[in-house]
Enzyme design. Structure first.
Site, PDB file in Angstrom:
ATOM      1  N   ASN A 210      -3.763   3.445   2.835  1.00 31.16           N
ATOM      2  CA  ASN A 210      -4.319   2.871   4.064  1.00 31.16           C
ATOM      3  C   ASN A 210      -5.713   3.431   4.311  1.00 31.16           C
ATOM      4  OD1 ASN A 210      -4.086   5.371   5.739  1.00 31.16           O
ATOM      5  ND2 ASN A 210      -1.929   5.076   5.265  1.00 31.16           N
ATOM      6  N   ASP A 279       4.670   4.183   5.362  1.00 31.57           N
ATOM      7  CA  ASP A 279       6.079   4.063   5.759  1.00 31.57           C
ATOM      8  C   ASP A 279       6.984   3.783   4.564  1.00 31.57           C
ATOM      9  OD1 ASP A 279       5.701   4.542   8.468  1.00 31.57           O
ATOM     10  OD2 ASP A 279       5.012   2.488   8.804  1.00 31.57           O
ATOM     11  N   LYS A 289       0.918   0.953 -17.274  1.00 26.29           N
ATOM     12  CA  LYS A 289       0.220  -0.002 -16.411  1.00 26.29           C
ATOM     13  C   LYS A 289       0.941  -1.350 -16.458  1.00 26.29           C
ATOM     14  CE  LYS A 289      -4.149  -2.300 -15.763  1.00 26.29           C
ATOM     15  NZ  LYS A 289      -5.320  -2.824 -16.447  1.00 26.29           N
ATOM     16  N   ASP A 307      10.312  10.513   7.125  1.00 29.92           N
ATOM     17  CA  ASP A 307       9.437  10.695   8.285  1.00 29.92           C
ATOM     18  C   ASP A 307       9.194  12.202   8.415  1.00 29.92           C
ATOM     19  OD1 ASP A 307       8.354  11.042  10.901  1.00 29.92           O
ATOM     20  OD2 ASP A 307       8.986   8.989  11.344  1.00 29.92           O
ATOM     21  N   PHE A 324       1.006  11.781  16.522  1.00 27.53           N
ATOM     22  CA  PHE A 324       0.047  10.754  16.921  1.00 27.53           C
ATOM     23  C   PHE A 324       0.740   9.401  16.904  1.00 27.53           C
ATOM     24  CE2 PHE A 324      -2.881  14.080  16.411  1.00 27.53           C
ATOM     25  CZ  PHE A 324      -4.053  13.701  17.043  1.00 27.53           C
TER      26      PHE A 324
END
Ligand code: C5P
Length: 400
Positions: A210, A279, A289, A307, A324
């Site tokens: 991300n 997640d 590959k 988590d 957060f």
């Protein structure tokens, strides 16, 4: 924890028979975890050699103001900025007089003049010199200027006199030095922070990740360090320098991050989960590959990642835990649900639908939520916000 871990102490030694005790003081500082740099006046070198202090401190000893070679290593202004605390032990009558008059005629007096660090003196001299009107006047003036005096002790002196003027014992000076840091908000606390994204491998060349920049977590690590904490930063892959005096453990995947977090969580006082942990991760990591297939679509099976912060939240002796919550709607409501479900002490919620703040931006705005309080921290730089957050954590810890 060693009481002076990560603290930078500049030890000034001036000319006096008590200078031999400065060797013991250097050892005491090192044993307490401090980084020590020694500065000697020319008169001090008549009593003890720089080589002794170099061997004990593990750093080069600084002796001259106008030495091009030394200045090329660590210049006098750099040295003045480097110090968290300046301790002059022994401090002679002559040095005290020069300090009071603002003179900068050797390296040590120049450093004292140029530094913002607290300055503490352990005087050592003949009892009559200590009692003289001139010395007492200088001491009085320096006390007005926020210079701290430790001692002198009274007793038998090297010259045979009896009275005030003996330097305090090295262990007592080391102890007093440690108390200088006790006023810091997170003095002696151990803080672990996760930051940045995680990378979940698909095959040897591809991954899922991300856009987290790690800026908020790194700013928190720096703020906690500056507040006196011993900080460990468990970081996913980011393009940021590790803050000064923070120890960083680099990880990639969520599973690696969890293992690094649990590694010595028992020693941790405050845990801050700032990482944007993926997640899910691919159920299978291909050894080779993956080849482009004939089909226009490709399905990737994903499994849930652990988590990390919720795992910490479930520990029987859990540290103070701050999480957060990046949300795009019902920010406070969703954050409150997470506070409860992950068993956190505090959660910092931010609205990532506003592109001025949050991921990759240099600024952020947060709502700090705990079980019975809610506080808005207005938009500002992540550096300033991190300092405010650390202040609030320290407040909660002391009121708990
Ligand atoms: O559930 P959500 O991802 O919104 O929660 C965010 C908080 O949980 C952050 O503090 C984040 O660092 C932490 N987290 C975690 N491990 C995960 C997912 C989130 O520690 N797998």
């Amino acid at each position: 924890m060693q009481r002076l871990t990560n603290k930078r102490i500049l030890l000034g030694i001036t000319g006096g028979i008590a200078a031999y005790k400065s060797a013991e003081l250097t050892r005491a500082y090192k044993a307490a975890g401090a980084d020590v740099r020694v500065v000697m006046t020319p008169a001090a070198r008549e009593f003890i050699t720089p080589l002794t202090l170099q061997a004990l401190s593990g750093n080069p000893v600084h002796t001259a103001l106008l030495d091009p070679e030394a200045e090329a290593g660590m210049g006098h202004i750099e040295l003045a900025k480097w110090a968290d605390l300046i301790v002059v032990a022994p401090a002679s009558a002559d040095f005290i007089a020069r300090l009071e008059s603002g003179m900068a005629n050797d390296l040590l007096s120049t450093l004292c003049l140029a530094s913002d660090a607290p300055l503490c003196l352990a005087p050592a001299m003949n009892q009559a010199m200590w009692r003289s009107t001139a010395t007492q006047g200088n001491v009085f003036q320096l006390l007005q200027n926020k210079v701290t005096f430790w001692g002198p002790d009274s007793g038998e002196q090297a010259c045979g006199d009896v009275g005030p003027g003996r330097m305090l014992e090295p262990n007592a000076i080391a102890e007093l030095s440690a108390t200088m840091f006790d006023k810091q908000l997170l003095s002696g606390k151990i803080v672990h922070i996760t930051a940045g994204p995680t990378r979940e491998p698909i095959d040897p060349v591809r991954y899922i990740s991300n856009h987290s920049s790690g800026k908020m977590g790194y700013a928190l690590a720096q703020a906690a360090q500056e507040a006196g904490a011993n900080v460990k930063l468990i970081s996913g892959p980011v393009n940021l320098e590790c803050p000064d005096r923070v120890s960083r453990i680099k990880v990639e995947s969520a599973e690696q991050m969890l293992a690094a977090v649990l590694d010595d969580i028992a020693n941790c006082d405050i845990f801050i989960g700032c990482a944007a942990v993926a997640d899910y991760r691919p159920a299978v990591i291909e050894n080779n590959k993956m080849k482009k297939g004939s089909s226009d679509t490709l399905s990737l099976a994903l499994v849930k990642n652990p988590d990390i912060i919720a795992t910490v939240g479930q520990l029987p002796d859990k540290p103070f835990t701050l999480g957060f919550a990046a949300e795009t709607q019902n920010v406070v409501e969703y954050a409150r649900t997470k506070l409860a479900s992950k068993n956190l002490d505090m959660i910092a919620a931010n609205d990532v639908s506003n592109s001025d703040i949050g991921f990759n931006s240099d600024e952020n705005a947060l709502t700090l939520i705990s079980q019975n309080s809610e506080l808005k921290l207005a938009q500002t730089s992540k550096t300033k916000l991190a300092q405010q957050l650390i202040e609030h954590i320290a407040e909660q810890l002391t009121s708990a």
